[in-house]
Motif scaffolding. Structure first.
Motif, PDB file in Angstrom:
ATOM      1  N   THR A 185     -40.673 -42.549 -35.167  1.00  0.00           N
ATOM      2  CA  THR A 185     -41.732 -41.681 -34.668  1.00  0.00           C
ATOM      3  C   THR A 185     -43.090 -42.228 -35.075  1.00  0.00           C
ATOM      4  O   THR A 185     -43.249 -42.827 -36.135  1.00  0.00           O
ATOM      5  N   THR A 186     -44.089 -41.999 -34.221  1.00  0.00           N
ATOM      6  CA  THR A 186     -45.437 -42.510 -34.443  1.00  0.00           C
ATOM      7  C   THR A 186     -46.417 -41.361 -34.325  1.00  0.00           C
ATOM      8  O   THR A 186     -46.282 -40.508 -33.443  1.00  0.00           O
ATOM      9  N   ALA A 187     -47.400 -41.333 -35.218  1.00  0.00           N
ATOM     10  CA  ALA A 187     -48.477 -40.341 -35.176  1.00  0.00           C
ATOM     11  C   ALA A 187     -49.802 -41.081 -35.251  1.00  0.00           C
ATOM     12  O   ALA A 187     -49.981 -41.972 -36.087  1.00  0.00           O
ATOM     13  N   VAL A 188     -50.729 -40.715 -34.371  1.00  0.00           N
ATOM     14  CA  VAL A 188     -52.059 -41.327 -34.327  1.00  0.00           C
ATOM     15  C   VAL A 188     -53.075 -40.207 -34.505  1.00  0.00           C
ATOM     16  O   VAL A 188     -53.142 -39.274 -33.700  1.00  0.00           O
ATOM     17  N   VAL A 189     -53.851 -40.271 -35.577  1.00  0.00           N
ATOM     18  CA  VAL A 189     -54.889 -39.279 -35.862  1.00  0.00           C
ATOM     19  C   VAL A 189     -56.238 -39.913 -35.574  1.00  0.00           C
ATOM     20  O   VAL A 189     -56.565 -40.986 -36.099  1.00  0.00           O
ATOM     21  N   ILE A 190     -57.011 -39.265 -34.721  1.00  0.00           N
ATOM     22  CA  ILE A 190     -58.331 -39.781 -34.330  1.00  0.00           C
ATOM     23  C   ILE A 190     -59.337 -39.265 -35.354  1.00  0.00           C
ATOM     24  O   ILE A 190     -59.671 -38.080 -35.397  1.00  0.00           O
ATOM     25  N   MET A 191     -59.857 -40.176 -36.179  1.00  0.00           N
ATOM     26  CA  MET A 191     -60.764 -39.815 -37.258  1.00  0.00           C
ATOM     27  C   MET A 191     -62.208 -39.943 -36.804  1.00  0.00           C
ATOM     28  O   MET A 191     -62.508 -40.273 -35.647  1.00  0.00           O
ATOM     29  N   GLU A 192     -63.101 -39.685 -37.736  1.00  0.00           N
ATOM     30  CA  GLU A 192     -64.519 -39.859 -37.457  1.00  0.00           C
ATOM     31  C   GLU A 192     -64.834 -41.334 -37.263  1.00  0.00           C
ATOM     32  O   GLU A 192     -64.094 -42.217 -37.694  1.00  0.00           O
ATOM     33  N   GLU A 193     -65.978 -41.585 -36.637  1.00  0.00           N
ATOM     34  CA  GLU A 193     -66.448 -42.949 -36.385  1.00  0.00           C
ATOM     35  C   GLU A 193     -65.441 -43.743 -35.563  1.00  0.00           C
ATOM     36  O   GLU A 193     -65.299 -44.949 -35.731  1.00  0.00           O
ATOM     37  N   HIS A 194     -64.699 -43.024 -34.695  1.00  0.00           N
ATOM     38  CA  HIS A 194     -63.804 -43.673 -33.722  1.00  0.00           C
ATOM     39  C   HIS A 194     -62.745 -44.532 -34.422  1.00  0.00           C
ATOM     40  O   HIS A 194     -62.425 -45.631 -33.987  1.00  0.00           O
TER      41      HIS A 194
ATOM     42  N   GLU B  21     -60.663 -30.467 -35.593  1.00  0.00           N
ATOM     43  CA  GLU B  21     -60.717 -31.042 -36.945  1.00  0.00           C
ATOM     44  C   GLU B  21     -59.360 -31.657 -37.269  1.00  0.00           C
ATOM     45  O   GLU B  21     -58.538 -31.069 -37.983  1.00  0.00           O
ATOM     46  N   PRO B  22     -59.076 -32.821 -36.724  1.00  0.00           N
ATOM     47  CA  PRO B  22     -57.743 -33.414 -36.915  1.00  0.00           C
ATOM     48  C   PRO B  22     -57.428 -33.738 -38.371  1.00  0.00           C
ATOM     49  O   PRO B  22     -56.297 -33.575 -38.815  1.00  0.00           O
ATOM     50  N   LEU B  23     -58.435 -34.166 -39.138  1.00  0.00           N
ATOM     51  CA  LEU B  23     -58.178 -34.499 -40.539  1.00  0.00           C
ATOM     52  C   LEU B  23     -57.823 -33.263 -41.346  1.00  0.00           C
ATOM     53  O   LEU B  23     -56.823 -33.239 -42.078  1.00  0.00           O
ATOM     54  N   GLY B  24     -58.624 -32.207 -41.228  1.00  0.00           N
ATOM     55  CA  GLY B  24     -58.345 -30.985 -41.985  1.00  0.00           C
ATOM     56  C   GLY B  24     -57.009 -30.381 -41.603  1.00  0.00           C
ATOM     57  O   GLY B  24     -56.234 -29.949 -42.478  1.00  0.00           O
ATOM     58  N   GLU B  25     -56.689 -30.361 -40.311  1.00  0.00           N
ATOM     59  CA  GLU B  25     -55.407 -29.811 -39.882  1.00  0.00           C
ATOM     60  C   GLU B  25     -54.248 -30.662 -40.391  1.00  0.00           C
ATOM     61  O   GLU B  25     -53.200 -30.139 -40.797  1.00  0.00           O
ATOM     62  N   THR B  26     -54.442 -31.987 -40.414  1.00  0.00           N
ATOM     63  CA  THR B  26     -53.393 -32.884 -40.915  1.00  0.00           C
ATOM     64  C   THR B  26     -53.099 -32.626 -42.383  1.00  0.00           C
ATOM     65  O   THR B  26     -51.941 -32.507 -42.799  1.00  0.00           O
ATOM     66  N   LEU B  27     -54.157 -32.518 -43.188  1.00  0.00           N
ATOM     67  CA  LEU B  27     -53.946 -32.331 -44.623  1.00  0.00           C
ATOM     68  C   LEU B  27     -53.353 -30.960 -44.931  1.00  0.00           C
ATOM     69  O   LEU B  27     -52.510 -30.824 -45.825  1.00  0.00           O
ATOM     70  N   LYS B  28     -53.752 -29.936 -44.203  1.00  0.00           N
ATOM     71  CA  LYS B  28     -53.185 -28.604 -44.439  1.00  0.00           C
ATOM     72  C   LYS B  28     -51.706 -28.565 -44.071  1.00  0.00           C
ATOM     73  O   LYS B  28     -50.882 -27.997 -44.790  1.00  0.00           O
ATOM     74  N   ARG B  29     -51.353 -29.186 -42.937  1.00  0.00           N
ATOM     75  CA  ARG B  29     -49.936 -29.235 -42.547  1.00  0.00           C
ATOM     76  C   ARG B  29     -49.125 -30.044 -43.566  1.00  0.00           C
ATOM     77  O   ARG B  29     -47.972 -29.720 -43.860  1.00  0.00           O
TER      78      ARG B  29
END
Length: 518
Positions: free
Chosen positions: A220-229, A316-324
């Motif tokens: 499985t692969t997960a791609v999180v789009i962070m700040e600054e592209h 907010e992909p980063l915040g949601e990622t860390l909370k999960r």
């Protein structure tokens, strides 16, 4: 929910992400860009961050999850002589010289590759298409024999963490407890591993159908789009991190995103094809988390048409990622490199060092106590040896006092008596003298009782006679122990009946008299 501490490897910034708020800290400027980094400036930055964290945590004083950003981290494919951490570290340093420079010291975690699936009695499952070609290309031509050592190939995560270690030590010194220490790759793996299905796009504007995914055998692969592209991606197998990476893409234009999407997807495809060739696996489920344009997802799917794709919009992909990640059970259990940074998670804390100091103090006290007990036993042994010599001398004197014609200069009276008995033996039965009293046995019984009071009791006098009354005098200051000792001696199952004398003994002394009853 306890706040999550998210930091940059060199502490350029830090964030405390709670259930409903995010606090951010930025390192103070160093003056000019040419200012050289020194140990003093690093310590000042660490102290400033710890003070801020203490103020934000308030009375909670704990951060059960610490996430380190992967901006300066690298995930590499490495071959080492063995799977030992020292061998992997040496191989990584050697490889970095070949790449044109030395890697900074930091955490080195080997992500062991999963074993190929088997079908039936150990037969490997043949894959088709591009995945089958990659697996056949990675098959060794000459398999080494069982006796010959073979190299170990594995994905390795290298993360500079020297400043982070200073931060964790300072937080520990100030009483702020930390739990699992993970990289952003570990957090993404724990947050976005699929739970049974992944969506397959059926049209240009939607992802409606689902394709079942076996999480125990799928990559499985997960791609999180962070700040600054920045695109941070991970590969997972059976819920474990097996590879990770990151790619910086250009900003998406408002119109005509086709060429931009193809270029961005091609950059991901190059990295993924490289890892597919090294791991012998292909992504079977891909999740894009964040504000991913549909054109980017479609362009990525063109490179992996057999994989299931899913787009998860999140402001907010980063915040949601860390909370999960914190809410999952990914970090439960013993620390392993595929689930956390083991070197930082298992480091010695102030509590561990305090426990080691108490153990050392306890061992020292035990050694001193054993030394004192040995000294007292030696003194008691010397006293017993002296009493035995006295008894032996009295026995020799009594033998000499008999009406016997003993030649002069007899060294061993026993041997001489035995020789005399042999010389005077007749057919008539001889009348042997009465057996001597078991004096040594009585002494051993008394010493057995006195062992329990070796630290407090001292023998002042011990006289055991065959015919006359025997005497025992003991110095023991504790009255309760003195009474218990007197009762224990009186209740001995011995040939001498010991009884406390009627006379008043001196203070702190126990006097007993004994008479032979058997």
């Amino acid at each position: 929910m306890a706040p999550i501490l998210y930091v940059h490897p060199d502490l350029a910034w830090a964030r405390l992400i709670g259930s409903d708020a995010v606090s951010e800290w930025v390192a103070p400027p160093r003056g000019t860009e040419e200012s050289e980094e020194t140990l003093a400036t690093v310590r000042a930055r660490v102290a400033s961050l710890c003070t801020w964290a203490q103020a934000e945590l308030r009375s909670m004083r704990r951060a059960p999850l610490v996430v380190i950003d992967t901006e300066d981290a690298r995930c590499l494919w490495l071959r080492a002589r063995s799977a030992e951490p020292a061998a992997i570290s040496a191989a990584l340093q050697s490889a970095s010289q070949d790449w044109g420079g030395l890697l900074h010291q930091g955490s080195i975690e080997a992500l062991r590759s999963p074993s190929p699936e088997t079908n039936g009695a150990g037969a490997k499952k043949e894959a088709t298409g591009l995945k089958g070609i990659i697996e056949r290309l990675n098959k060794p031509i000459n398999k080494p024999s069982g006796d010959a050592p073979s190299a170990v190939a594995s994905a390795v995560v290298h993360l500079p963490d020297s400043i982070v270690r200073m931060l964790l030590d300072e937080l520990d010194r100030r009483g702020v407890r930390t739990g699992k220490i993970v990289s952003l790759w570990h957090a993404i793996t724990s947050a976005w591993s699929p739970e049974g299905s992944a969506s397959v796009p059926t049209g240009e504007n939607g992802f409606t159908e689902t394709m079942p995914i076996d999480t125990q055998s799928a990559t499985t692969t997960a791609v999180v789009i962070m700040e600054e592209h920045r695109l941070v991606w991970t590969w997972a197998y059976s819920g474990r991190l097996i590879a990770g990476g990151q790619t910086v893409i250009a900003p998406a234009p408002e119109k005509d995103q086709g060429d931009w999407a193809k270029a961005s997807a091609s950059r991901l495809a190059i990295d993924w094809l490289t890892w597919a060739g090294q791991l012998g696996r292909m992504p079977e489920s891909v999740r894009f988390v964040g504000t991913a344009p549909a054109s980017l997802v479609r362009a990525a799917r063109e490179h992996w048409p057999q994989a299931g794709f899913e787009s998860i919009p999140s402001p907010e992909p980063l915040g949601e990622t860390l909370k999960r990640a914190q809410e999952s059970d990914f970090f439960v259990g013993a620390p392993t490199p595929t689930r956390c940074l083991t070197g930082l998670t298992t480091r010695a804390t102030r509590k561990d060092r305090q426990r080691f100091r108490w153990m050392a103090a306890s061992l020292t006290s035990l050694a001193v106590a054993l030394g004192l007990l040995g000294h007292r036993l030696r003194e008691s042994g010397e006293s017993i040896v002296g009493q035995a010599q006295t008894i032996r001398a009295e026995a020799d004197d009594r033998t000499m006092a008999l009406d016997l014609e003993v030649p002069p200069n007899i060294r061993d009276m026993r041997k001489w008596l035995e020789s005399e008995i042999m010389a005077t033996q007749t057919d008539e039965p001889a009348e042997f003298p009465a057996e001597p009293k078991p004096v040594f046995r009585e002494v051993e019984l008394l010493l057995g009782v006195l062992e329990e009071y070796a630290e407090d009791a001292r023998i002042l006098m011990l006289t055991i006679d065959d015919t006359r009354e025997s005497m025992l005098r003991i110095q023991l200051d504790d009255q309760v122990k003195r009474i218990d000792l007197g009762l224990a001696i009186e209740q001995l199952d011995s040939d001498i009946l010991w009884q406390t004398t009627g006379r008043t003994p001196p203070p702190g002394q126990l006097q007993l008299s004994g008479r032979w009853v058997r």
